[in-house]
Motif scaffolding. Sequence first.
Motif, PDB file in Angstrom:
ATOM      1  N   HIS A   1       2.204  16.356   8.087  1.00 27.38           N
ATOM      2  CA  HIS A   1       3.340  15.618   7.548  1.00 27.38           C
ATOM      3  C   HIS A   1       4.545  15.752   8.467  1.00 27.38           C
ATOM      4  N   GLN A   2       5.378  14.735   8.436  1.00 22.89           N
ATOM      5  CA  GLN A   2       6.658  14.748   9.150  1.00 22.89           C
ATOM      6  C   GLN A   2       7.523  13.617   8.618  1.00 22.89           C
ATOM      7  N   ASP A   3       8.775  13.923   8.305  1.00 27.18           N
ATOM      8  CA  ASP A   3       9.755  12.915   7.889  1.00 27.18           C
ATOM      9  C   ASP A   3       9.237  12.027   6.755  1.00 27.18           C
ATOM     10  N   GLY A   4       8.534  12.634   5.799  1.00 27.94           N
ATOM     11  CA  GLY A   4       8.046  11.887   4.649  1.00 27.94           C
ATOM     12  C   GLY A   4       6.712  11.200   4.854  1.00 27.94           C
ATOM     13  N   GLU A   5       6.211  11.174   6.092  1.00 29.11           N
ATOM     14  CA  GLU A   5       4.901  10.570   6.364  1.00 29.11           C
ATOM     15  C   GLU A   5       3.791  11.590   6.140  1.00 29.11           C
ATOM     16  N   LEU A   6       2.669  11.110   5.583  1.00 32.74           N
ATOM     17  CA  LEU A   6       1.472  11.930   5.460  1.00 32.74           C
ATOM     18  C   LEU A   6       0.396  11.376   6.379  1.00 32.74           C
ATOM     19  N   LEU A   7      -0.186  12.250   7.193  1.00 32.65           N
ATOM     20  CA  LEU A   7      -1.294  11.872   8.062  1.00 32.65           C
ATOM     21  C   LEU A   7      -2.553  12.510   7.489  1.00 32.65           C
ATOM     22  N   LEU A   8      -3.420  11.668   6.919  1.00 31.11           N
ATOM     23  CA  LEU A   8      -4.594  12.132   6.194  1.00 31.11           C
ATOM     24  C   LEU A   8      -5.846  11.886   7.027  1.00 31.11           C
ATOM     25  N   ARG A   9      -6.695  12.874   7.091  1.00 31.80           N
ATOM     26  CA  ARG A   9      -7.950  12.759   7.844  1.00 31.80           C
ATOM     27  C   ARG A   9      -9.124  12.986   6.889  1.00 31.80           C
ATOM     28  N   TYR A  10      -9.951  11.969   6.742  1.00 29.27           N
ATOM     29  CA  TYR A  10     -11.120  12.051   5.880  1.00 29.27           C
ATOM     30  C   TYR A  10     -12.385  11.928   6.714  1.00 29.27           C
ATOM     31  N   THR A  11     -13.398  12.720   6.391  1.00 26.94           N
ATOM     32  CA  THR A  11     -14.680  12.615   7.088  1.00 26.94           C
ATOM     33  C   THR A  11     -15.775  12.319   6.062  1.00 26.94           C
ATOM     34  N   ARG A  12     -16.819  11.669   6.537  1.00 29.53           N
ATOM     35  CA  ARG A  12     -17.891  11.272   5.639  1.00 29.53           C
ATOM     36  C   ARG A  12     -18.592  12.493   5.056  1.00 29.53           C
ATOM     37  N   THR A  13     -19.056  12.366   3.838  1.00 26.09           N
ATOM     38  CA  THR A  13     -19.872  13.404   3.228  1.00 26.09           C
ATOM     39  C   THR A  13     -21.326  13.039   3.471  1.00 26.09           C
ATOM     40  N   ARG A  14     -22.082  13.978   3.967  1.00 27.41           N
ATOM     41  CA  ARG A  14     -23.463  13.706   4.367  1.00 27.41           C
ATOM     42  C   ARG A  14     -24.383  13.747   3.148  1.00 27.41           C
TER      43      ARG A  14
ATOM     44  N   LEU B   1     -12.096   8.538   8.701  1.00 25.82           N
ATOM     45  CA  LEU B   1     -10.988   7.620   8.438  1.00 25.82           C
ATOM     46  C   LEU B   1      -9.684   8.403   8.511  1.00 25.82           C
ATOM     47  N   CYS B   2      -8.830   8.010   9.445  1.00 24.41           N
ATOM     48  CA  CYS B   2      -7.506   8.612   9.560  1.00 24.41           C
ATOM     49  C   CYS B   2      -6.496   7.607   9.027  1.00 24.41           C
ATOM     50  N   LEU B   3      -5.748   8.033   8.023  1.00 21.13           N
ATOM     51  CA  LEU B   3      -4.804   7.147   7.363  1.00 21.13           C
ATOM     52  C   LEU B   3      -3.419   7.772   7.365  1.00 21.13           C
ATOM     53  N   THR B   4      -2.468   7.054   7.950  1.00 20.89           N
ATOM     54  CA  THR B   4      -1.073   7.463   7.843  1.00 20.89           C
ATOM     55  C   THR B   4      -0.450   6.748   6.657  1.00 20.89           C
ATOM     56  N   LEU B   5       0.081   7.517   5.739  1.00 18.05           N
ATOM     57  CA  LEU B   5       0.787   6.961   4.596  1.00 18.05           C
ATOM     58  C   LEU B   5       2.273   6.975   4.942  1.00 18.05           C
ATOM     59  N   ALA B   6       2.779   5.801   5.311  1.00 19.00           N
ATOM     60  CA  ALA B   6       4.167   5.693   5.755  1.00 19.00           C
ATOM     61  C   ALA B   6       5.122   5.777   4.572  1.00 19.00           C
ATOM     62  N   ALA B   7       6.268   6.370   4.822  1.00 20.92           N
ATOM     63  CA  ALA B   7       7.254   6.577   3.747  1.00 20.92           C
ATOM     64  C   ALA B   7       8.101   5.334   3.548  1.00 20.92           C
ATOM     65  N   THR B   8       7.442   4.231   3.221  1.00 18.00           N
ATOM     66  CA  THR B   8       8.152   2.969   3.039  1.00 18.00           C
ATOM     67  C   THR B   8       7.423   2.085   2.048  1.00 18.00           C
ATOM     68  N   VAL B   9       8.157   1.238   1.377  1.00 23.78           N
ATOM     69  CA  VAL B   9       7.596   0.219   0.488  1.00 23.78           C
ATOM     70  C   VAL B   9       7.932  -1.132   1.099  1.00 23.78           C
ATOM     71  N   VAL B  10       6.911  -1.904   1.419  1.00 24.18           N
ATOM     72  CA  VAL B  10       7.121  -3.175   2.109  1.00 24.18           C
ATOM     73  C   VAL B  10       7.536  -4.277   1.142  1.00 24.18           C
ATOM     74  N   GLY B  11       6.877  -4.334  -0.020  1.00 21.32           N
ATOM     75  CA  GLY B  11       7.223  -5.356  -0.999  1.00 21.32           C
ATOM     76  C   GLY B  11       6.801  -6.750  -0.610  1.00 21.32           C
ATOM     77  N   SER B  12       5.804  -6.856   0.250  1.00 22.61           N
ATOM     78  CA  SER B  12       5.344  -8.156   0.727  1.00 22.61           C
ATOM     79  C   SER B  12       4.252  -8.705  -0.185  1.00 22.61           C
ATOM     80  N   ASP B  13       4.035 -10.024  -0.106  1.00 22.08           N
ATOM     81  CA  ASP B  13       2.909 -10.613  -0.824  1.00 22.08           C
ATOM     82  C   ASP B  13       1.709 -10.806   0.100  1.00 22.08           C
ATOM     83  N   ASP B  14       1.770 -10.217   1.303  1.00 16.46           N
ATOM     84  CA  ASP B  14       0.649 -10.281   2.235  1.00 16.46           C
ATOM     85  C   ASP B  14      -0.553  -9.572   1.610  1.00 16.46           C
ATOM     86  N   PRO B  15      -1.719 -10.210   1.539  1.00 16.24           N
ATOM     87  CA  PRO B  15      -2.848  -9.630   0.818  1.00 16.24           C
ATOM     88  C   PRO B  15      -3.649  -8.607   1.617  1.00 16.24           C
ATOM     89  N   ARG B  16      -3.329  -8.424   2.894  1.00 12.78           N
ATOM     90  CA  ARG B  16      -4.169  -7.562   3.726  1.00 12.78           C
ATOM     91  C   ARG B  16      -4.068  -6.096   3.312  1.00 12.78           C
TER      92      ARG B  16
END
Length: 245
Positions: A232-245, A198-213
């Motif tokens: 990381h770059q410009d406040g963004e974190l790019l996280l890479r997770y791999t399954r544990t066997r 699972l690769c997850l980018t944590l964007a440096a922003t708060v959306v504040g939406s009521d969208d449930p997704r």
Amino acid sequence: MEQLHPTHVPEVDAYEAHRPPADEPSWLRVNMVSSLDGHIVDDDGVSGGLGGEADRLAFFAMRHHADAILAGAGTVRAEDYGGMRVRDTMRAAREADGRVDPAPIVVVTASVDLDPTSRLFTDTRVPPIVLTTTDADPEAVQRVAEAGARVVSAGEGRVDLTEGLAVLRESLGLHHVLCEGGPGLNAALLAADLVDELCLTLAATVVGSDDPRRIAGGAHPERRMALSRVLHQDGELLLRYTRTR
């Protein structure tokens, strides 16, 4: 426990930083971007506006490592998917890895509710693949087949992702699969224990939406994953997770 220190994105080669493990003949990677408050779409209802330059580079790098790009029909419609384009900056590296043609888009859909005149069919170098059920509407299946799609059927009533991925890999030679969502598809893949990374980018922003997704929009068993890389770059974190066997 190994301590991972964030690496600044310009200090790495994006293509090499996102290379799948060399000792894994098949690999399924999920790539998503999320705001700080957990949303996966911006105010316009799409994900593309959340991430910055680092997320964009990671997105392209992961696509260039893929044999196939998996997405749910809702994501394909909302994001107006066309076919993958091979970028000049990554063409040589991709070809050196044995991937010459663009990766086909694989759309997971039980309803086959797809527009044959959309960019998915008209703006692509390689035909899309529609992964659907054995009892899907024959007329809808015929429409997408006539528009150029290759249809793969797996499961009755709902798409059997385990069987479908096996067909992609064993019959079509598409071993390294990148999933770009949406939440329902992510949850189904997790529930079937098919996600290797699972690769997850944590964007440096708060959306504040009521969208449930959210990243995975459905019930699935708890899965432990190991953090294997942080960029990381410009406040963004790019996280890479791999399954544990």
